[in-house]
Design a protein around this motif. Structure first.
Motif, mmCIF file in Angstrom:
data_model
loop_
_atom_site.group_PDB
_atom_site.id
_atom_site.type_symbol
_atom_site.label_atom_id
_atom_site.label_comp_id
_atom_site.label_asym_id
_atom_site.label_seq_id
_atom_site.Cartn_x
_atom_site.Cartn_y
_atom_site.Cartn_z
ATOM 1 N N ASP A 1 0.835 -1.200 0.000
ATOM 2 C CA ASP A 1 0.000 0.000 0.000
ATOM 3 C C ASP A 1 0.869 1.248 0.000
ATOM 4 O O ASP A 1 0.561 2.239 -0.674
ATOM 5 N N GLY A 2 1.983 1.204 0.722
ATOM 6 C CA GLY A 2 2.883 2.357 0.728
ATOM 7 C C GLY A 2 3.552 2.516 -0.626
ATOM 8 O O GLY A 2 3.643 3.616 -1.171
ATOM 9 N N PHE B 1 -1.063 -5.139 -1.890
ATOM 10 C CA PHE B 1 -1.088 -5.858 -0.614
ATOM 11 C C PHE B 1 -1.266 -4.782 0.454
ATOM 12 O O PHE B 1 -0.304 -4.175 0.902
ATOM 13 N N ASN C 1 -1.755 -3.697 3.895
ATOM 14 C CA ASN C 1 -1.747 -4.057 5.317
ATOM 15 C C ASN C 1 -1.835 -2.815 6.203
ATOM 16 O O ASN C 1 -1.640 -2.871 7.400
ATOM 17 N N LEU D 1 0.046 -0.254 6.617
ATOM 18 C CA LEU D 1 1.272 0.429 7.079
ATOM 19 C C LEU D 1 2.500 -0.027 6.289
ATOM 20 O O LEU D 1 2.392 -0.851 5.384
ATOM 21 N N TYR D 2 3.634 0.560 6.622
ATOM 22 C CA TYR D 2 4.896 0.167 6.029
ATOM 23 C C TYR D 2 5.444 -1.004 6.832
ATOM 24 O O TYR D 2 6.023 -0.820 7.903
ATOM 25 N N GLY D 3 5.247 -2.202 6.329
ATOM 26 C CA GLY D 3 5.665 -3.384 7.073
ATOM 27 C C GLY D 3 7.172 -3.543 7.121
ATOM 28 O O GLY D 3 7.772 -3.650 8.192
HETATM 29 MG MG MG Z 1 2.131 -2.056 3.604
#
Ligand code: MG
Ligand code: TPP
Ligand code: SF4
Lengths: 388, 302
Positions: free
Chosen positions: B94-95, B120, B122, B124-126
């Motif tokens: 997403d980021g 994908f 989620n 946030l920045y995983g």
């Molecule tokens: Mg993410």
């Protein structure tokens, strides 16, 4: 009879790209490189090639790298602000051994600077603009026909060494019009990447040949340190991969040195110049000769990897007493020249950063000054004589 | 069901993802969608950005490219235009897609170039340790919004719609009984034009832990409860959507029609599936018409 044409530097660059077989161009408008984009937009679709105007320069460099991996010969052109945006992509192209050509028509910077006065201040950025040690080849040109030829050479080097090649032009050369002999088909050598001996034997990195994505062997391309198959490498393996990559380019420094040497046997002064400044340097040599000072000129067309051996050779024999490096910046190429000639001959700089070209008179003056009071007074006497 | 393993690269296994991560579910559905379409591995290119999700290309036995952060769509545009016969899939976080790569995202949608983008999401920045992304819900805790997010999020599917994508769908990694994700991905792959499948997925390691939802199962139930299939929307909302899109009523009027109980829900389903001019084809047509024109002109002069 050879065909002659009156063309602009940027047109010669675009046509040089087409001559070399560029089949994918992506770009974004910016003065003074825009004509290259416009000519490619006009020519490429009608020649069955691909042109796309992307949303910015980051997208442009990314698209040409993607297209290169899909098998195309690719190119983009920009100027300072866009060249800055491309740096991350250039590093990606370097570590992924992607053949591609990036033209930077230099303008005064930093930032928007003086739009759009000329400059030669991207020389170090072209070499070191992206992070990390990495190989690149940087070429330049000093005339319109030369621009055509060096664009073709840029493609040839990219194909042969599988490396991003940067061609540095500048605002004046980009917009300069000259009457040139137009290269006939077959006149200039055009090199294409070699296919591997077989798809099965192909390793995408650190080996020989090139197979595109979808070419019959499935592999991974990544900007992470990787092994020959594109899988992650760490530590000693990453170091070995990087060293090999550097060696592939730096080990060929003299093979890819493009230059011209105009150094009389009795020359005591050597001017080391590149790009548009060569034209003033050549005229300065004549001015100095008229005053009894013999100077030679070394014009560099390959800037990186820097041909140190060539420079050392040019001062061999002890005849050369002084070296001058004129350039349109506050001292960039001169750093390399000073480093290589340290302790052998004095090296002087002549920089101009008001957005105008260095004149032949400025170069001649700098050399007489460097040569000492006797030469200077001789020059002044002559000047006084000429005006009286 | 195909042997999923036959599409994976042994060299890159085990993969880098945490236990309970949603990424694997998306990769499995992608594999099954490709398999059911009957495409050979050689015809498929998977291009990833940078992030946990961006690591997808490594493990897949297709033609793969792991690019730079946010730029996967621009790389993919080059691949597709230079080799239109390849089916090009882009895997982004997403980021990657809506933050650093937001510009490429909207322009790829606008161009309607035949790429399939899997986001994908989620929230946030995983990869970098769970910081705020442009998709982080209001109030959510991340490594850079410790007391709750005050920065309003994007709705990626709506962004794609507004930017001109011709296929837009959203689903989750929860409850795949009716194989919705696979169906959406398959439709997206077969679609000629830019297609987006946004998948809301769980990152137990960061989103879960920081928001008190540590258990992946719990997170999946959360995804179920927070979403609402488009088909279950009351008639009135369907009409509202149509009206807003046709711009026949003012937003002011339309707002008044929104049923209260829908507040805070994320819609899932297929938002758009339309046939519109596709960029690589339009470009080929342009090439042909110019070449024909030039040939005729030459013949005319001679
Ligand atoms: Mg993410
Ligand atoms: C230009 C650049 N900036 C920052 C980073 C560091 N970085 C790596 S992954 C990432 C965020 C990834 O988040 P997302 O795209 O949502 O993917 P996820 O890891 O959540 O799957 C960032 C900021 C980078 N690699 N490159
Ligand atoms: S950090 Fe989150 S997104 Fe990344 S692999 Fe772990 S669970 Fe998945």
């Amino acid at each position: 009879m050879k065909k002659r044409r009156l063309v602009q530097g940027n047109e010669a660059c675009a046509q040089g790209g087409l001559y070399a077989g560029c089949d994918f161009y992506a770009g974004y408008p910016i003065t003074p490189a825009t004509e290259i984009l416009e000519i490619m937009a006009r020519e490429m679709p009608r020649q069955g090639r691909v042109f796309i105007q992307m949303e910015d320069e980051i997208a442009s460099i990314s698209a040409i790298i993607g297209a290169a991996w899909a098998g195309a010969k690719t190119m983009t052109a920009t100027s300072g602000p866009g060249f800055s945006l491309m740096q991350e992509g250039i590093g990606y192209a370097a570590i992924t051994e992607t053949p591609c050509v990036i033209v930077d028509s230099q303008r005064w910077g930093p930032s928007t600077g003086q739009p759009t006065k000329t400059s030669q201040a991207d020389l170090m950025q072209a070499r070191w603009g992206t992070h990390g040690d990495h190989p690149v080849i940087v070429l330049t040109a000093s005339g319109v026909r030369d621009t055509f030829e060096m664009t073709v050479e840029a493609f040839n080097f990219a194909e042969r060494y599988r490396v991003p090649v940067i061609l540095l032009l500048d605002e004046v050369l980009s917009h300069l019009r000259e009457d040139i002999y137009w290269p006939e088909p077959g006149e200039l050598e055009v090199i294409d990447r070699e296919p591997p001996s077989s798809p099965e034997a192909f390793a995408p990195f650190g080996g020989h040949g090139f197979l595109p994505l979808g070419g019959g062997k499935r592999f991974n391309v990544t900007g992470m340190a990787h092994d020959k198959q594109g899988f992650v490498a760490r530590g000693a393996q990453a170091a070995a991969g990087l060293r090999a990559l550097m060696e592939r380019i730096e080990g060929q420094t003299m093979t890819m040195a493009r230059y011209s040497e105009e150094i009389p046997d009795d020359a005591e002064t050597l001017i080391v110049a590149y790009g548009i400044t060569v034209r003033a340097a050549r005229r300065a040599v004549q001015l100095l000769a008229a005053e009894g000072l013999v100077a030679g000129l070394l014009e560099l067309r390959t800037l990186w990897p820097f041909p140190a051996e060539l420079l050392r050779g040019a001062i061999q024999g002890g005849q050369i007493k002084r070296v001058l490096v004129p350039e349109l910046n506050l001292g960039q190429l001169v750093l390399e020249v000073e480093r290589i000639l340290a302790g052998q001959v004095p090296v002087a700089r002549l920089g101009r950063v008001d957005g105008y070209l260095i004149t032949p008179e400025q170069i001649a003056e700098a050399i007489t000054e460097q040569a000492g009071p006797s030469a200077e007074s001789k020059r002044q006497r002559r000047a006084a004589h000429a005006t009286s | 069901m195909p042997r999923v393993e036959s599409y994976l690269r042994g060299e890159e296994l085990p993969h880098v993802w945490c236990a309970g991560c949603g990424n694997g579910t998306i990769v499995r559905e992608l594999i099954q969608a490709v398999d059911q379409l009957g495409w050979s591995k050689d015809e498929v290119a998977v291009i990833g950005g940078i992030g946990c999700s961006g690591r997808t290309p490594f493990i897949l036995d297709f033609n793969t490219m792991h690019t730079t952060h946010g730029r996967a769509l621009a790389f993919a545009t080059g691949v597709k235009l230079a080799r239109p016969e390849l089916h090009v899939v882009v895997a982004s976080g997403d980021g990657d897609a809506s933050g650093i790569g937001g510009n490429h995202f909207i322009h790829a949608c606008r161009r309607n170039i035949d790429l399939t983008l899997l986001v994908f999401n989620n929230g946030l920045y995983g990869q970098t340790g769970g910081q705020l992304a442009p998709t982080t819900p209001m109030g959510a805790r991340t490594a850079t919004t410790r007391t709750g997010n005050i920065d309003p999020p994007f709705d990626i599917a709506q962004l794609a719609l507004a930017a001109g994508a011709s296929f837009v769908a959203r689903t989750t990694t929860f409850d795949n009984q009716d194989q919705e994700m696979k169906r959406f991905i398959q439709l997206a792959l077969a679609h000629r034009g830019f297609s987006l499948v946004e998948v809301l997925c769980q990152c137990p390691t960061y989103f879960g832990r920081m928001n008190g939802l540590g258990d992946p199962h719990e997170m999946l139930f959360h995804l179920r409860d927070e979403t609402l299939p488009l088909e279950e929307l009351p008639e009135v909302l369907h009409r509202w959507e149509e009206q807003v899109r046709a711009q026949t009523v003012s937003l002011e009027q339309a707002k008044g029609m929104l049923p209260e109980e829908l507040a805070g829900k994320i819609l899932t389903g297929i938002f758009c599936n339309e046939d519109r001019p596709e960029y690589t084809q339009s470009y080929q047509e342009l090439q042909q018409s110019l070449q024909t024109h030039d040939k005729q002109e030459k013949a005319g002069v001679a």
